[in-house]
Scaffold this active site. Structure first.
Site, PDB file in Angstrom:
ATOM      1  N   HIS A  71       0.822  -1.219   0.000  1.00 31.24           N
ATOM      2  CA  HIS A  71       0.000   0.000   0.000  1.00 31.24           C
ATOM      3  C   HIS A  71       0.852   1.263   0.000  1.00 31.24           C
ATOM      4  CE1 HIS A  71      -3.488  -2.322   0.501  1.00 31.24           C
ATOM      5  NE2 HIS A  71      -3.377  -2.568   1.785  1.00 31.24           N
ATOM      6  N   HIS A 120      -8.374   4.045   4.394  1.00 32.00           N
ATOM      7  CA  HIS A 120      -7.556   2.964   3.845  1.00 32.00           C
ATOM      8  C   HIS A 120      -6.088   3.393   3.864  1.00 32.00           C
ATOM      9  CE1 HIS A 120      -5.872   0.093   0.986  1.00 32.00           C
ATOM     10  NE2 HIS A 120      -6.918  -0.674   1.272  1.00 32.00           N
ATOM     11  N   GLU A 122      -3.615   2.896   1.952  1.00 32.97           N
ATOM     12  CA  GLU A 122      -3.085   3.409   0.674  1.00 32.97           C
ATOM     13  C   GLU A 122      -3.449   4.881   0.507  1.00 32.97           C
ATOM     14  OE1 GLU A 122      -4.338   1.280  -2.903  1.00 32.97           O
ATOM     15  OE2 GLU A 122      -4.227   3.189  -3.975  1.00 32.97           O
ATOM     16  N   THR A 158      -6.283   2.621  -5.918  1.00 31.97           N
ATOM     17  CA  THR A 158      -6.075   1.626  -6.985  1.00 31.97           C
ATOM     18  C   THR A 158      -7.168   0.560  -7.067  1.00 31.97           C
ATOM     19  OG1 THR A 158      -4.670   0.424  -5.457  1.00 31.97           O
ATOM     20  CG2 THR A 158      -3.568   1.851  -7.062  1.00 31.97           C
ATOM     21  N   CYS A 186      -6.141  -0.022 -10.655  1.00 31.60           N
ATOM     22  CA  CYS A 186      -5.265  -1.153 -10.997  1.00 31.60           C
ATOM     23  C   CYS A 186      -5.959  -2.104 -11.985  1.00 31.60           C
ATOM     24  CB  CYS A 186      -4.932  -1.860  -9.702  1.00 31.60           C
ATOM     25  SG  CYS A 186      -4.204  -3.440  -9.951  1.00 31.60           S
ATOM     26  N   SER A 214     -10.071  -6.154   4.032  1.00 34.68           N
ATOM     27  CA  SER A 214      -9.489  -5.949   2.697  1.00 34.68           C
ATOM     28  C   SER A 214     -10.486  -5.191   1.810  1.00 34.68           C
ATOM     29  CB  SER A 214      -9.153  -7.310   2.083  1.00 34.68           C
ATOM     30  OG  SER A 214      -9.020  -7.169   0.695  1.00 34.68           O
ATOM     31  N   ASN A 216     -10.360  -4.467  -1.384  1.00 34.83           N
ATOM     32  CA  ASN A 216     -10.695  -5.051  -2.688  1.00 34.83           C
ATOM     33  C   ASN A 216     -11.583  -6.281  -2.539  1.00 34.83           C
ATOM     34  OD1 ASN A 216      -8.977  -7.634  -3.261  1.00 34.83           O
ATOM     35  ND2 ASN A 216      -7.608  -6.246  -2.185  1.00 34.83           N
TER      36      ASN A 216
HETATM   37 FE1  F3S Z   1      -0.947  -3.349  -6.743  1.00 35.35          FE
HETATM   38 FE2  F3S Z   1      -3.195  -3.737  -7.894  1.00 35.35          FE
HETATM   39 FE3  F3S Z   1      -2.328  -5.377  -6.220  1.00 35.35          FE
HETATM   40  S1  F3S Z   1      -2.458  -1.848  -7.106  1.00 35.35           S
HETATM   41  S2  F3S Z   1      -1.184  -4.203  -4.791  1.00 35.35           S
HETATM   42  S3  F3S Z   1      -1.432  -4.912  -8.180  1.00 35.35           S
HETATM   43  S4  F3S Z   1      -4.376  -4.771  -6.425  1.00 35.35           S
END
Ligand code: F3S
Length: 692
Positions: A71, A120, A122, A158, A186, A214, A216
């Site tokens: 993060h 979060h 990050e 992300t 991401c 988490s 995500n």
């Molecule tokens: Fe990076 Fe995407 Fe994983 S930002 S940490 S590749 S979820």
């Protein structure tokens, strides 16, 4: 039962890299390493790593080796690590890119907005890179107090949902055209979310594996939830429930980006085992479970909400009496706040399992809220679908609605229609082009539904269609009543150099500048105002070319007639000499009412030149001697206002006397002068002599 594991489930590239880097560093150094906070959001994996000598800490011991988690950490936190023996940066390259973008924008003087969850790690770290006035935004309400005079830039956490980010950016771009947008969502997240959405559409049940903290994983859960496919979120295999799979033919499995493969494998293996159990065995178990729970409480069912009295409060769980044979158990995480609970307290709980491994009923407080939320959501969805069905019928019968504009958005306005959100594109607000949408906010519109999509929750409306139809009807009616000579009412809708256009009811007629008044009109705006309602006379109607000629002048009294009535023959008036000619002068009695003062009417005597008597601009008293209404001509006279001079007896003709040189001032060059006598000149002197 078919079990389908998502291809992209589990560790993403960034997390995999962070875990491998931490392990390798630990191995290379041969001593413990530290991470600033948990390396990833998965308790089970963190415990494993700790056992290997990789410890999450808030502040690493001085001189220790520190691994920065995927993060990332903030600018100031990083500076504080300068005393570390070694820093291993395991920040995900995607996160590093977002940090670099934020720093760059801040250096350019922009205010940075981060679309994400402000708590979060990050986002917390990212805020430090983007400057002190960085704002974290979640939805439209967070944009309200945004200063519009700043140059703005926006990027996303992300792991956020791309559709929601794009929607917010769309709104922001309308408020701040200079907005700079960073594409920081991401790709791995995007792929995993799309896969989960697709998998859910073909499965009877979805299992999401991942840490409860988490972001995500939680995002995966909500994406699947919105598909309406039943979904369960677990952290590990032991949380699987046999009853979830009753009647399920196809189950999909996905896992968050910080879920290690070994946990996913355990879950899949456990599901395979459940799958192999027969329905009969399950029924037998349930019957036994019912019996075990309490022979006197056979009516207890999973999902029942009941009153329970707290018997014992531990750190991890609470034991409660529910009137069954065995005491029930409630995990701390399934209560609102375990610290506030005392033995003897009465709690409202839901039975979530009839018995655990120890045979105790398992209860939950939070499950009540979850269940309620689900029921509410389902009810809302059902209500919404029913409203859509009703709206669909309204659309077919072209029903008109009156709606209020709630807000202005890019490309149109949002309205409330029967409690649902509707969109009116700018091109459907009016018949003409609409430039300023803000003036519609808070206003009422008359609309009709033109597009409806239940699945996309999309309602598109139009006011323009109604207005166009009404205009057509009005046009037809207007053509019906228009005829030459008719006096009609209209609204001045626009002006041109040559006149003004008047809306007579869906049709525009031309009011030419020459028809605006009896006197000369310099420009149309001197006679009419845009928006003003006026009465006009129809001069001509050409139905083929759809041209209508109008007149305002025709409805006004002819000033010549008015003036001539006010000033009949024989009256004395004052007038102003406008211009002179060889044969006389034109005198204005009133504006637009002028007559001819012929040279013969200037005086009783013969006048050689008009300018000997009057000049332009002079004010004169004249008598109206003739009025001819047909030709609009007036004859004027000054002579008629003067007394006629008396006739002088004509003197006898005398012999012309030659002037003496010394009396040169008396010269008789003309016949009239020659007729002057000494008596005429010196009569007074002679009279005096006689008196003496
Ligand atoms: Fe990076 Fe995407 Fe994983 S930002 S940490 S590749 S979820």
């Amino acid at each position: 039962m078919e079990i389908i594991l998502g291809r992209h489930a589990g560790f993403c590239y960034g997390v995999q890299r962070a875990v491998e880097l931490a392990r390798k560093t630990r191995e290379d150094l041969g001593e413990p390493v530290y991470t600033c906070g948990p390396l990833i959001h998965n308790e089970q994996e963190i415990r494993r790593l700790e056992a290997e000598g990789i410890h999450p800490v808030d502040t690493p011991p001085p001189g220790a080796c520190v691994v920065i988690r995927s993060h990332g950490i903030g600018r100031t936190d990083r500076e504080a690590l300068q005393g570390a023996a070694r820093i291993v940066d395991a920040t995900c390259p995607n996160v590093t890119r977002a940090q670099e973008l934020g720093t760059q924008w801040y250096d350019q003087g922009r205010q940075v907005l981060i679309f994400g969850d402000f708590s979060h790690p990050e986002v917390e770290a990212l805020c430090q890179w983007c400057g002190p006035d960085t704002r974290v935004v979640r939805d439209l309400s967070d944009l309200r107090e945004l200063p519009v005079d700043r140059k703005l830039a926006i990027l996303s956490q992300t792991t956020q949902d791309e559709q929601r980010f794009r929607a917010l950016v769309g709104i922001l771009q309308a408020m701040a055209p200079d907005l700079v947008v960073g594409d920081t969502i991401c790709r791995a997240t995007r792929t995993r979310q799309e896969e989960a959405r697709e998998l859910a559409s073909s499965c009877d049940l979805m299992i999401v594996i991942g840490g409860r903290h988490s972001a995500n994983t939680n995002k995966l859960f909500s994406i699947i939830w919105e598909t309406e496919t039943p979904v369960q979120h677990i952290e590990q295999a032991s949380e699987l429930r046999k009853e979830w799979f009753q009647g399920i033919r196809r189950v999909g499995v996905t896992a968050g980006a910080s879920t290690p493969d070994w946990i996913t494998k355990e879950v899949v293996v456990a599901m395979e085992e459940l799958k192999n159990e027969t329905v009969e065995e399950k029924s037998a178990e349930l019957t036994m479970a019912d019996f075990d729970l309490s022979s006197s409480d056979e009516s207890f069912r999973v999902g029942d909400i009941m009153k329970a009295v707290v018997v014992q409060v531990g750190t991890e769980e609470v034991l409660v009496d529910i009137g069954a044979k065995s005491e029930g158990v409630v995990a701390a995480r399934e209560l609102d706040n375990i610290d506030e609970i005392q033995p003897g307290d009465e709690l409202e709980l839901m039975l979530v399992r009839k018995r655990n491994k120890e045979g105790a009923p398992v209860l939950s407080k939070k499950e009540i809220a979850r269940r309620k939320y689900k029921i509410d959501r389902r009810r809302q969805r059902e209500e919404m679908y029913q409203k859509f069905d009703e709206l669909n019928a309204s659309m077919e019968e072209k029903k008109e609605f009156e709606v209020e504009v709630k807000e202005e958005v890019k490309g149109g306005v949002v309205v409330d229609i029967e409690g649902l959100r509707g969109f009116v594109p700018a091109s459907h607000l009016e018949i003409g082009f609409v430039n300023d949408l803000s003036k519609y906010v808070g206003q009422k519109l008359r609309v009709r539904i033109i597009e409806l999509d239940k699945k996309k929750n999309r309602i598109v409306l139009s006011q323009k269609e109604i207005l166009e139809e009404e205009r057509e009807t009005l046009r037809a009616e207007t053509w019906e009543r228009l005829e030459e000579g008719a006096i009609v009412e209209g609204r001045v809708c626009r002006t041109a150099k040559f006149g003004a256009f008047v809306d007579l009811g869906g049709i525009d007629g031309l009011l030419h500048i020459s028809e605006m008044g009896w006197n000369k009109v310099e420009k149309p705006e001197d006679a009419v105002n845009i928006g003003e309602t006026i009465q006009v006379k129809v001069l001509n109607v050409d139905r083929e070319s759809e041209k209508i000629a109008l007149s305002l002048k025709e409805l006004q009294p002819d000033p010549w007639i008015v003036a001539s009535t006010a000033h009949p023959e024989g009256t004395l008036v004052e007038g102003k000499v406008l211009r002179i000619t060889d044969f006389g002068a034109f005198v204005e009695i009133e504006p637009g009412f002028e007559g001819l003062l012929h040279i013969s009417e200037l005086a009783h005597e013969r006048v050689e030149k008009v300018e000997d008597i009057v000049s332009p601009g002079d004010t004169v008293t004249v008598k109206i001697i003739k009025v001819n209404p047909e030709e609009k001509k007036i004859g004027l006279s000054i002579r008629a206002t003067l007394d006629k001079p008396e006739q002088q007896p004509r003197p006898k003709a005398r012999k012309k006397v030659a002037p003496r040189a010394e009396s040169s001032e008396f010269q008789y060059s003309t016949e009239e002068e020659a007729s002057v006598t000494l008596g005429d000149m010196f009569g007074d002197l002679f009279d005096k002599k006689e008196e003496e």
